[in-house]
Design an enzyme around this catalytic site. Sequence first.
Site, PDB file in Angstrom:
ATOM      1  N   ARG A  10       0.852  -1.185   0.000  1.00 17.79           N
ATOM      2  CA  ARG A  10       0.000   0.000   0.000  1.00 17.79           C
ATOM      3  C   ARG A  10       0.892   1.242   0.000  1.00 17.79           C
ATOM      4  O   ARG A  10       2.081   1.169   0.310  1.00 17.79           O
ATOM      5  CB  ARG A  10      -0.899   0.022   1.229  1.00 17.79           C
ATOM      6  CG  ARG A  10      -1.957  -1.069   1.256  1.00 17.79           C
ATOM      7  CD  ARG A  10      -2.680  -1.073   2.596  1.00 17.79           C
ATOM      8  NE  ARG A  10      -3.233   0.250   2.884  1.00 17.79           N
ATOM      9  CZ  ARG A  10      -3.383   0.738   4.117  1.00 17.79           C
ATOM     10  NH1 ARG A  10      -3.009   0.034   5.171  1.00 17.79           N
ATOM     11  NH2 ARG A  10      -3.889   1.938   4.291  1.00 17.79           N
ATOM     12  N   SER A  12       0.418   4.128   1.863  1.00 21.19           N
ATOM     13  CA  SER A  12       0.439   4.989   3.042  1.00 21.19           C
ATOM     14  C   SER A  12       1.851   5.059   3.602  1.00 21.19           C
ATOM     15  O   SER A  12       2.696   4.187   3.355  1.00 21.19           O
ATOM     16  CB  SER A  12      -0.516   4.461   4.118  1.00 21.19           C
ATOM     17  OG  SER A  12       0.006   3.292   4.717  1.00 21.19           O
ATOM     18  N   LYS A  82      -2.439  -7.904  10.809  1.00 20.46           N
ATOM     19  CA  LYS A  82      -3.811  -7.742  11.304  1.00 20.46           C
ATOM     20  C   LYS A  82      -4.791  -7.422  10.178  1.00 20.46           C
ATOM     21  O   LYS A  82      -6.003  -7.597  10.353  1.00 20.46           O
ATOM     22  CB  LYS A  82      -3.880  -6.680  12.392  1.00 20.46           C
ATOM     23  CG  LYS A  82      -3.573  -5.268  11.963  1.00 20.46           C
ATOM     24  CD  LYS A  82      -3.587  -4.314  13.152  1.00 20.46           C
ATOM     25  CE  LYS A  82      -3.242  -2.887  12.772  1.00 20.46           C
ATOM     26  NZ  LYS A  82      -4.215  -2.278  11.874  1.00 20.46           N
ATOM     27  N   THR A 126     -11.851   6.879  18.440  1.00 23.82           N
ATOM     28  CA  THR A 126     -11.520   5.560  17.913  1.00 23.82           C
ATOM     29  C   THR A 126     -12.730   5.033  17.156  1.00 23.82           C
ATOM     30  O   THR A 126     -13.874   5.265  17.568  1.00 23.82           O
ATOM     31  CB  THR A 126     -11.112   4.548  18.998  1.00 23.82           C
ATOM     32  OG1 THR A 126     -10.840   3.277  18.380  1.00 23.82           O
ATOM     33  CG2 THR A 126     -12.205   4.356  20.039  1.00 23.82           C
ATOM     34  N   SER A 128     -12.689   1.703  16.393  1.00 31.95           N
ATOM     35  CA  SER A 128     -12.526   0.267  16.601  1.00 31.95           C
ATOM     36  C   SER A 128     -13.496  -0.248  17.656  1.00 31.95           C
ATOM     37  O   SER A 128     -13.397   0.108  18.837  1.00 31.95           O
ATOM     38  CB  SER A 128     -11.090  -0.030  17.041  1.00 31.95           C
ATOM     39  OG  SER A 128     -10.977  -1.323  17.592  1.00 31.95           O
ATOM     40  N   LEU A 129     -14.416  -1.114  17.247  1.00 33.36           N
ATOM     41  CA  LEU A 129     -15.328  -1.732  18.213  1.00 33.36           C
ATOM     42  C   LEU A 129     -14.566  -2.558  19.231  1.00 33.36           C
ATOM     43  O   LEU A 129     -14.953  -2.640  20.401  1.00 33.36           O
ATOM     44  CB  LEU A 129     -16.344  -2.621  17.480  1.00 33.36           C
ATOM     45  CG  LEU A 129     -17.615  -1.965  16.949  1.00 33.36           C
ATOM     46  CD1 LEU A 129     -18.479  -3.004  16.249  1.00 33.36           C
ATOM     47  CD2 LEU A 129     -18.394  -1.305  18.085  1.00 33.36           C
ATOM     48  N   ARG A 130     -13.477  -3.203  18.784  1.00 31.57           N
ATOM     49  CA  ARG A 130     -12.656  -3.991  19.709  1.00 31.57           C
ATOM     50  C   ARG A 130     -12.181  -3.122  20.869  1.00 31.57           C
ATOM     51  O   ARG A 130     -12.237  -3.536  22.039  1.00 31.57           O
ATOM     52  CB  ARG A 130     -11.445  -4.573  18.956  1.00 31.57           C
ATOM     53  CG  ARG A 130     -10.430  -5.253  19.860  1.00 31.57           C
ATOM     54  CD  ARG A 130      -9.185  -5.642  19.090  1.00 31.57           C
ATOM     55  NE  ARG A 130      -8.483  -4.498  18.542  1.00 31.57           N
ATOM     56  CZ  ARG A 130      -7.664  -3.707  19.230  1.00 31.57           C
ATOM     57  NH1 ARG A 130      -7.453  -3.935  20.510  1.00 31.57           N
ATOM     58  NH2 ARG A 130      -7.044  -2.706  18.646  1.00 31.57           N
ATOM     59  N   ARG A 131     -11.697  -1.934  20.555  1.00 30.93           N
ATOM     60  CA  ARG A 131     -11.230  -1.033  21.607  1.00 30.93           C
ATOM     61  C   ARG A 131     -12.386  -0.501  22.442  1.00 30.93           C
ATOM     62  O   ARG A 131     -12.301  -0.435  23.675  1.00 30.93           O
ATOM     63  CB  ARG A 131     -10.450   0.127  20.974  1.00 30.93           C
ATOM     64  CG  ARG A 131      -9.114  -0.303  20.385  1.00 30.93           C
ATOM     65  CD  ARG A 131      -8.470   0.796  19.558  1.00 30.93           C
ATOM     66  NE  ARG A 131      -7.153   0.380  19.079  1.00 30.93           N
ATOM     67  CZ  ARG A 131      -6.615   0.774  17.941  1.00 30.93           C
ATOM     68  NH1 ARG A 131      -7.275   1.594  17.143  1.00 30.93           N
ATOM     69  NH2 ARG A 131      -5.409   0.351  17.571  1.00 30.93           N
ATOM     70  N   ASN A 150      -5.362   7.970   8.072  1.00 27.58           N
ATOM     71  CA  ASN A 150      -4.114   7.295   8.406  1.00 27.58           C
ATOM     72  C   ASN A 150      -3.604   7.786   9.765  1.00 27.58           C
ATOM     73  O   ASN A 150      -4.193   8.670  10.377  1.00 27.58           O
ATOM     74  CB  ASN A 150      -3.066   7.488   7.298  1.00 27.58           C
ATOM     75  CG  ASN A 150      -2.790   8.957   7.016  1.00 27.58           C
ATOM     76  OD1 ASN A 150      -2.803   9.784   7.916  1.00 27.58           O
ATOM     77  ND2 ASN A 150      -2.535   9.283   5.760  1.00 27.58           N
ATOM     78  N   VAL A 151      -2.513   7.202  10.223  1.00 28.59           N
ATOM     79  CA  VAL A 151      -2.050   7.488  11.596  1.00 28.59           C
ATOM     80  C   VAL A 151      -1.734   8.971  11.807  1.00 28.59           C
ATOM     81  O   VAL A 151      -2.229   9.582  12.766  1.00 28.59           O
ATOM     82  CB  VAL A 151      -0.844   6.586  11.955  1.00 28.59           C
ATOM     83  CG1 VAL A 151      -0.241   7.022  13.301  1.00 28.59           C
ATOM     84  CG2 VAL A 151      -1.276   5.129  12.027  1.00 28.59           C
ATOM     85  N   THR A 153      -2.874  11.540  10.295  1.00 28.44           N
ATOM     86  CA  THR A 153      -4.133  12.295  10.220  1.00 28.44           C
ATOM     87  C   THR A 153      -4.910  12.169  11.523  1.00 28.44           C
ATOM     88  O   THR A 153      -5.472  13.145  12.037  1.00 28.44           O
ATOM     89  CB  THR A 153      -4.992  11.788   9.053  1.00 28.44           C
ATOM     90  OG1 THR A 153      -4.282  12.013   7.835  1.00 28.44           O
ATOM     91  CG2 THR A 153      -6.330  12.506   8.999  1.00 28.44           C
TER      92      THR A 153
END
Length: 313
Positions: A10, A12, A82, A126, A128-131, A150-151, A153
């Site tokens: 990618r 990025s 991941k 966030t 992320s549902l996991r978080r 992206n990170v 941003t």
Amino acid sequence: MERRLKIGSRGSKLATMQTYIVLKQLNQFFPELVFELKIIKTKGDKFLEEDFSKIQGKGIFTKEIEERLISGEIDIAVHSLKDLPTELPEELTISAILPRDNPEDVLISKQNRLFLELPEGAKIGTSSLRRIVQLKRIRPDFVFVPLRGNVPTRVKKLYHSDLDAIILARAGLERLGMGYKITEILPTEVIIPAVGQGAIAVEIRKDNDFAREITESLNNIETEFSVRAERAFLRRLGGGCRNPISAFATIIDYEIFIDGFVASTDGESFVRHSTFGDALNPEKVGTQLAETLLAMGAREILEGSPVNISTQS
């Protein structure tokens, strides 16, 4: 005549940084070879500001890269592990997993406030549902705000919004030289990372023996066996479902310790358990943990049955 291998990634900043980590090692091991970087745009790159849970299909950051790998346009693909679905295309295989970098999630907050020092009703960025479901169990007062991009941003959005803090992966920040932004590291005992978080994977075609021979030199056995347990756990529970599911495994002496959870999308139902097993049989250990969680109530959660389970052991 020089031998040339094409590596797909990618575009990025983080993805190319990870690919350069792979390239640096390959150049050290095989200085006689020429490696050419090919940047490939994925569906995920086109919709960075969208809600990924609403984008159909698996592998939103990997599918287009894998298609070019299958077609022979590239010889090697580099991914964040991941991002790779637990079921790969029939033609492809993971030939190497590099030593895992720090796997934890981290907090970046304004005024460097620690997690437990954040004010009641703090706004946390966030998507992320996991978080979210794990953090809610510790601080149910938090208000979670979608955070995409992206990170760099995401970090910039923290300081140009009314957010109090954001949650990101430690490894990505550190690879980008942004580790100094971290306010607090959230231990894996508190927040289980995403399956494979912190690991870089190298993917090749099964029939490309030369690429296999070259890339296998990068493989780290301890990381490989740990993430094989995690991915087996996720595969057994249905890696493509929308529920928050994760596991984190480490090798201690000759055993794998794996800790995992399954939750409903609203976090009201939550089951978590951990176990030890033979490090030489990582898939068996990961699958056994998944079976234990299914028996504890994960099956009803995944089927969407109206249950309210909250179990941690």
